[in-house]
Design a protein around this motif. Structure first.
Motif, PDB file in Angstrom:
ATOM      1  N   GLN A  42      19.101   5.248  -0.518  1.00  9.20           N
ATOM      2  CA  GLN A  42      19.653   4.144  -1.309  1.00  9.20           C
ATOM      3  C   GLN A  42      20.794   4.668  -2.178  1.00  9.20           C
ATOM      4  OE1 GLN A  42      18.115   1.876   0.754  1.00  9.20           O
ATOM      5  NE2 GLN A  42      18.483   0.635  -1.044  1.00  9.20           N
ATOM      6  N   THR A  43      21.968   4.727  -1.573  1.00  5.35           N
ATOM      7  CA  THR A  43      23.164   5.240  -2.238  1.00  5.35           C
ATOM      8  C   THR A  43      24.205   4.135  -2.335  1.00  5.35           C
ATOM      9  OG1 THR A  43      22.760   7.485  -1.452  1.00  5.35           O
ATOM     10  CG2 THR A  43      25.005   6.976  -2.083  1.00  5.35           C
ATOM     11  N   ALA A  44      24.918   4.088  -3.440  1.00  8.14           N
ATOM     12  CA  ALA A  44      26.001   3.117  -3.626  1.00  8.14           C
ATOM     13  C   ALA A  44      27.300   3.865  -3.898  1.00  8.14           C
ATOM     14  CB  ALA A  44      25.695   2.188  -4.803  1.00  8.14           C
ATOM     15  N   LEU A  45      28.397   3.281  -3.475  1.00  7.17           N
ATOM     16  CA  LEU A  45      29.731   3.790  -3.779  1.00  7.17           C
ATOM     17  C   LEU A  45      30.225   3.090  -5.036  1.00  7.17           C
ATOM     18  CD1 LEU A  45      32.324   5.364  -3.034  1.00  7.17           C
ATOM     19  CD2 LEU A  45      32.983   3.367  -1.643  1.00  7.17           C
ATOM     20  N   HIS A 104      22.538  -3.993 -11.719  1.00  7.42           N
ATOM     21  CA  HIS A 104      22.885  -4.224 -10.312  1.00  7.42           C
ATOM     22  C   HIS A 104      22.343  -3.116  -9.412  1.00  7.42           C
ATOM     23  CE1 HIS A 104      25.478  -7.756 -10.457  1.00  7.42           C
ATOM     24  NE2 HIS A 104      26.073  -7.252 -11.530  1.00  7.42           N
ATOM     25  N   LEU A 105      22.494  -1.880  -9.851  1.00  5.10           N
ATOM     26  CA  LEU A 105      22.039  -0.756  -9.035  1.00  5.10           C
ATOM     27  C   LEU A 105      20.523  -0.696  -8.949  1.00  5.10           C
ATOM     28  CD1 LEU A 105      24.530   1.990 -10.304  1.00  5.10           C
ATOM     29  CD2 LEU A 105      24.680   0.649  -8.189  1.00  5.10           C
ATOM     30  N   ARG A 106      19.846  -0.842 -10.067  1.00  9.19           N
ATOM     31  CA  ARG A 106      18.373  -0.753 -10.066  1.00  9.19           C
ATOM     32  C   ARG A 106      17.734  -1.870  -9.248  1.00  9.19           C
ATOM     33  NH1 ARG A 106      17.264   3.875 -12.282  1.00  9.19           N
ATOM     34  NH2 ARG A 106      18.409   4.461 -14.134  1.00  9.19           N
ATOM     35  N   ARG A 107      18.297  -3.077  -9.326  1.00  6.37           N
ATOM     36  CA  ARG A 107      17.747  -4.191  -8.540  1.00  6.37           C
ATOM     37  C   ARG A 107      17.870  -3.946  -7.044  1.00  6.37           C
ATOM     38  NH1 ARG A 107      19.315  -9.693 -11.873  1.00  6.37           N
ATOM     39  NH2 ARG A 107      17.713  -9.391 -13.468  1.00  6.37           N
ATOM     40  N   ARG A 108      18.798  -3.107  -6.652  1.00  3.97           N
ATOM     41  CA  ARG A 108      18.990  -2.777  -5.240  1.00  3.97           C
ATOM     42  C   ARG A 108      18.277  -1.478  -4.864  1.00  3.97           C
ATOM     43  NH1 ARG A 108      22.932  -5.794  -7.157  1.00  3.97           N
ATOM     44  NH2 ARG A 108      24.037  -7.262  -5.812  1.00  3.97           N
ATOM     45  N   GLY A 109      17.563  -0.895  -5.811  1.00  2.00           N
ATOM     46  CA  GLY A 109      16.813   0.333  -5.543  1.00  2.00           C
ATOM     47  C   GLY A 109      17.691   1.572  -5.404  1.00  2.00           C
ATOM     48  N   ILE A 110      18.887   1.530  -5.932  1.00  3.41           N
ATOM     49  CA  ILE A 110      19.823   2.647  -5.795  1.00  3.41           C
ATOM     50  C   ILE A 110      19.353   3.833  -6.640  1.00  3.41           C
ATOM     51  CG2 ILE A 110      22.212   3.403  -6.216  1.00  3.41           C
ATOM     52  CD1 ILE A 110      21.838   1.369  -3.874  1.00  3.41           C
ATOM     53  N   THR A 111      19.358   5.010  -6.022  1.00  2.00           N
ATOM     54  CA  THR A 111      18.972   6.242  -6.708  1.00  2.00           C
ATOM     55  C   THR A 111      20.106   7.265  -6.738  1.00  2.00           C
ATOM     56  OG1 THR A 111      18.056   7.121  -4.650  1.00  2.00           O
ATOM     57  CG2 THR A 111      16.525   5.976  -6.148  1.00  2.00           C
ATOM     58  N   ASN A 112      21.163   7.012  -5.971  1.00  4.98           N
ATOM     59  CA  ASN A 112      22.280   7.953  -5.828  1.00  4.98           C
ATOM     60  C   ASN A 112      23.581   7.148  -5.873  1.00  4.98           C
ATOM     61  OD1 ASN A 112      22.878  10.500  -3.216  1.00  4.98           O
ATOM     62  ND2 ASN A 112      24.046  10.113  -5.033  1.00  4.98           N
ATOM     63  N   ILE A 113      24.572   7.641  -6.627  1.00  9.05           N
ATOM     64  CA  ILE A 113      25.887   7.008  -6.566  1.00  9.05           C
ATOM     65  C   ILE A 113      26.924   8.041  -6.145  1.00  9.05           C
ATOM     66  CG2 ILE A 113      25.338   5.229  -8.268  1.00  9.05           C
ATOM     67  CD1 ILE A 113      27.124   6.760 -10.274  1.00  9.05           C
ATOM     68  N   VAL A 114      27.880   7.582  -5.357  1.00  7.24           N
ATOM     69  CA  VAL A 114      29.050   8.371  -4.992  1.00  7.24           C
ATOM     70  C   VAL A 114      30.190   7.834  -5.835  1.00  7.24           C
ATOM     71  CG1 VAL A 114      30.716   8.926  -3.179  1.00  7.24           C
ATOM     72  CG2 VAL A 114      28.254   8.865  -2.653  1.00  7.24           C
ATOM     73  N   LEU A 115      30.848   8.713  -6.578  1.00 10.86           N
ATOM     74  CA  LEU A 115      31.922   8.312  -7.477  1.00 10.86           C
ATOM     75  C   LEU A 115      33.282   8.752  -6.972  1.00 10.86           C
ATOM     76  CD1 LEU A 115      30.458   9.064 -11.010  1.00 10.86           C
ATOM     77  CD2 LEU A 115      31.314   6.869 -10.205  1.00 10.86           C
ATOM     78  N   VAL A 121      24.119  12.005  -8.632  1.00 10.96           N
ATOM     79  CA  VAL A 121      25.544  11.720  -8.636  1.00 10.96           C
ATOM     80  C   VAL A 121      26.251  12.636  -7.644  1.00 10.96           C
ATOM     81  CG1 VAL A 121      27.641  11.553 -10.043  1.00 10.96           C
ATOM     82  CG2 VAL A 121      25.400  11.075 -11.080  1.00 10.96           C
ATOM     83  N   THR A 122      27.077  12.025  -6.817  1.00 11.17           N
ATOM     84  CA  THR A 122      27.879  12.752  -5.834  1.00 11.17           C
ATOM     85  C   THR A 122      29.338  12.410  -6.091  1.00 11.17           C
ATOM     86  OG1 THR A 122      26.078  12.527  -4.232  1.00 11.17           O
ATOM     87  CG2 THR A 122      28.233  13.160  -3.367  1.00 11.17           C
TER      88      THR A 122
END
Length: 189
Positions: free
Chosen positions: A9-12, A113-124, A147-148
Protein backbone atom coordinates in the motif's frame (compact mmCIF):
# COMPACT_ATOMS: atom_id res chain seq x y z
CA UNK A 1 19.80 4.26 2.58
CA UNK A 2 19.20 2.57 -0.77
CA UNK A 3 15.73 1.35 -1.63
CA UNK A 4 15.08 -2.15 -0.34
CA UNK A 5 11.31 -2.49 -0.83
CA UNK A 6 8.00 -0.74 -1.37
CA UNK A 7 4.97 -1.65 0.71
CA UNK A 8 1.90 -3.15 -0.95
CA UNK A 9 0.00 0.00 0.00
CA UNK A 10 2.19 2.78 -1.38
CA UNK A 11 1.12 6.21 -2.63
CA UNK A 12 2.96 8.71 -4.81
CA UNK A 13 3.05 12.23 -3.34
CA UNK A 14 4.10 14.98 -5.77
CA UNK A 15 5.12 18.26 -4.18
CA UNK A 16 4.51 21.69 -5.78
CA UNK A 17 4.79 20.86 -9.47
CA UNK A 18 2.82 23.99 -10.23
CA UNK A 19 3.22 26.76 -12.77
CA UNK A 20 4.89 29.31 -10.52
CA UNK A 21 7.44 26.85 -9.14
CA UNK A 22 8.26 24.71 -12.17
CA UNK A 23 9.20 27.93 -13.96
CA UNK A 24 11.98 28.71 -11.46
CA UNK A 25 15.63 27.91 -12.08
CA UNK A 26 16.46 24.68 -10.24
CA UNK A 27 19.20 22.06 -9.97
CA UNK A 28 18.62 19.71 -11.71
CA UNK A 29 16.33 21.49 -14.19
CA UNK A 30 12.60 21.25 -13.51
CA UNK A 31 12.05 19.60 -16.91
CA UNK A 32 13.90 16.51 -15.64
CA UNK A 33 11.84 16.46 -12.46
CA UNK A 34 8.58 16.74 -14.42
CA UNK A 35 9.55 13.95 -16.85
CA UNK A 36 10.43 11.59 -13.99
CA UNK A 37 7.30 12.55 -12.02
CA UNK A 38 5.19 11.70 -15.08
CA UNK A 39 6.91 8.30 -15.34
CA UNK A 40 6.11 7.68 -11.66
CA UNK A 41 2.49 8.77 -12.11
CA UNK A 42 2.05 6.36 -15.00
CA UNK A 43 3.61 3.50 -13.05
CA UNK A 44 1.46 4.15 -9.98
CA UNK A 45 -1.70 4.31 -12.09
CA UNK A 46 -0.77 1.04 -13.80
CA UNK A 47 -0.56 -0.55 -10.34
CA UNK A 48 -3.84 1.12 -9.24
CA UNK A 49 -2.09 2.98 -6.44
CA UNK A 50 -2.95 6.50 -5.27
CA UNK A 51 -1.42 9.59 -6.81
CA UNK A 52 -1.43 12.69 -4.61
CA UNK A 53 -0.73 16.08 -6.20
CA UNK A 54 0.14 18.86 -3.76
CA UNK A 55 0.30 22.56 -4.52
CA UNK A 56 0.98 25.55 -2.33
CA UNK A 57 -1.40 28.49 -2.38
CA UNK A 58 -2.71 31.27 -0.18
CA UNK A 59 -5.82 33.39 0.23
CA UNK A 60 -5.77 36.54 -1.96
CA UNK A 61 -4.95 38.66 1.09
CA UNK A 62 -2.34 36.13 2.36
CA UNK A 63 -4.17 35.89 5.68
CA UNK A 64 -3.34 32.17 5.80
CA UNK A 65 0.36 32.55 4.91
CA UNK A 66 3.22 32.01 7.35
CA UNK A 67 4.14 35.24 9.10
CA UNK A 68 7.45 34.88 10.88
CA UNK A 69 10.44 37.21 10.92
CA UNK A 70 12.35 35.13 8.41
CA UNK A 71 9.53 34.65 5.88
CA UNK A 72 9.86 37.13 3.05
CA UNK A 73 6.86 39.40 2.65
CA UNK A 74 5.68 41.24 -0.42
CA UNK A 75 5.12 38.12 -2.52
CA UNK A 76 2.81 39.09 -5.38
CA UNK A 77 2.31 35.93 -7.42
CA UNK A 78 1.10 36.12 -11.00
CA UNK A 79 -2.32 34.71 -11.83
CA UNK A 80 -2.28 30.92 -12.06
CA UNK A 81 1.07 30.52 -10.28
CA UNK A 82 -0.49 27.94 -7.95
CA UNK A 83 -2.08 25.76 -10.65
CA UNK A 84 -0.64 22.26 -10.98
CA UNK A 85 1.03 21.86 -14.36
CA UNK A 86 -1.14 20.23 -17.05
CA UNK A 87 1.63 17.80 -18.04
CA UNK A 88 0.81 15.79 -14.92
CA UNK A 89 -2.49 14.85 -16.59
CA UNK A 90 -4.24 14.58 -13.23
CA UNK A 91 -7.36 12.44 -13.13
CA UNK A 92 -10.53 12.82 -11.04
CA UNK A 93 -9.40 9.82 -8.96
CA UNK A 94 -6.17 11.57 -7.96
CA UNK A 95 -6.01 13.21 -4.55
CA UNK A 96 -5.37 16.96 -4.61
CA UNK A 97 -4.03 18.74 -1.56
CA UNK A 98 -3.45 22.47 -1.16
CA UNK A 99 -0.95 23.35 1.53
CA UNK A 100 -0.11 26.69 3.05
CA UNK A 101 3.11 25.62 4.70
CA UNK A 102 6.21 23.63 3.79
CA UNK A 103 4.73 20.28 4.82
CA UNK A 104 1.85 18.75 2.88
CA UNK A 105 0.66 17.24 6.17
CA UNK A 106 0.39 20.44 8.21
CA UNK A 107 -3.17 21.77 8.25
CA UNK A 108 -4.38 19.50 5.44
CA UNK A 109 -6.30 16.24 5.10
CA UNK A 110 -3.36 14.36 3.58
CA UNK A 111 -2.87 11.99 6.51
CA UNK A 112 -6.60 11.22 6.57
CA UNK A 113 -6.66 10.45 2.82
CA UNK A 114 -3.68 8.13 3.13
CA UNK A 115 -4.83 6.30 6.27
CA UNK A 116 -8.32 5.70 4.87
CA UNK A 117 -6.67 3.96 1.92
CA UNK A 118 -4.41 1.88 4.18
CA UNK A 119 -1.25 3.54 2.88
CA UNK A 120 1.90 2.67 4.82
CA UNK A 121 4.56 3.92 2.37
CA UNK A 122 4.84 7.15 0.38
CA UNK A 123 7.11 7.91 -2.56
CA UNK A 124 8.04 11.60 -2.61
CA UNK A 125 9.10 13.82 -5.49
CA UNK A 126 8.81 17.49 -6.44
CA UNK A 127 10.24 20.94 -5.89
CA UNK A 128 11.94 22.14 -3.71
CA UNK A 129 13.86 19.26 -2.25
CA UNK A 130 14.98 21.06 0.90
CA UNK A 131 11.66 22.78 1.56
CA UNK A 132 8.39 21.17 0.45
CA UNK A 133 9.76 17.65 -0.09
CA UNK A 134 11.84 17.61 3.08
CA UNK A 135 9.11 19.26 5.16
CA UNK A 136 6.61 16.65 3.99
CA UNK A 137 9.10 13.83 4.52
CA UNK A 138 9.78 14.86 8.10
CA UNK A 139 6.03 14.97 8.81
CA UNK A 140 5.51 11.58 7.16
CA UNK A 141 8.29 10.08 9.24
CA UNK A 142 6.74 11.51 12.41
CA UNK A 143 3.51 9.75 11.43
CA UNK A 144 5.33 6.41 10.94
CA UNK A 145 5.02 6.20 7.16
CA UNK A 146 7.78 4.42 5.29
CA UNK A 147 9.25 7.13 3.06
CA UNK A 148 10.90 6.58 -0.30
CA UNK A 149 12.57 9.41 -2.21
CA UNK A 150 12.81 9.62 -6.00
CA UNK A 151 16.19 11.36 -6.11
CA UNK A 152 16.01 12.23 -9.82
CA UNK A 153 12.43 13.53 -9.57
CA UNK A 154 13.18 16.44 -7.25
CA UNK A 155 15.19 19.62 -7.45
CA UNK A 156 16.09 22.74 -5.52
CA UNK A 157 17.21 26.28 -6.20
CA UNK A 158 20.61 25.56 -4.63
CA UNK A 159 22.85 22.58 -5.42
CA UNK A 160 24.13 22.59 -1.83
CA UNK A 161 20.58 22.36 -0.43
CA UNK A 162 19.73 19.55 -2.87
CA UNK A 163 22.82 17.57 -1.88
CA UNK A 164 22.33 18.10 1.86
CA UNK A 165 18.76 16.78 1.77
CA UNK A 166 19.66 13.80 -0.44
CA UNK A 167 22.86 12.80 1.32
CA UNK A 168 22.34 13.84 4.95
CA UNK A 169 18.65 14.16 5.84
CA UNK A 170 16.80 11.69 3.60
CA UNK A 171 18.86 8.58 4.46
CA UNK A 172 17.86 9.16 8.11
CA UNK A 173 14.15 9.41 7.23
CA UNK A 174 13.72 6.81 4.52
CA UNK A 175 15.20 5.21 1.45
CA UNK A 176 16.59 7.03 -1.59
CA UNK A 177 16.64 5.78 -5.17
CA UNK A 178 16.01 6.71 -8.78
CA UNK A 179 12.73 6.78 -10.63
CA UNK A 180 13.79 3.65 -12.51
CA UNK A 181 14.58 1.78 -9.28
CA UNK A 182 11.25 2.78 -7.76
CA UNK A 183 9.28 1.68 -10.82
CA UNK A 184 11.12 -1.66 -10.88
CA UNK A 185 10.30 -2.28 -7.21
CA UNK A 186 6.74 -1.11 -7.71
CA UNK A 187 6.21 -3.70 -10.43
CA UNK A 188 7.84 -6.42 -8.33
CA UNK A 189 5.68 -5.89 -5.23
Amino acid sequence: MAITALDKQTALVIIDLQKGIVGMETVPPAATVVANAIALIQAFRKENLPVVAVNVSFAPDFSDAIRTRNEKGGFAPPAGWDELIPELDLQPSDIRITKRNWSAFYGTALDLHLRRRGITNIVLCGIATSIGVEGTARSAHERAYNVTFASDAMSDSLQSAQEHSLKVIFPRIGEVGTTEEIIRLLQAR
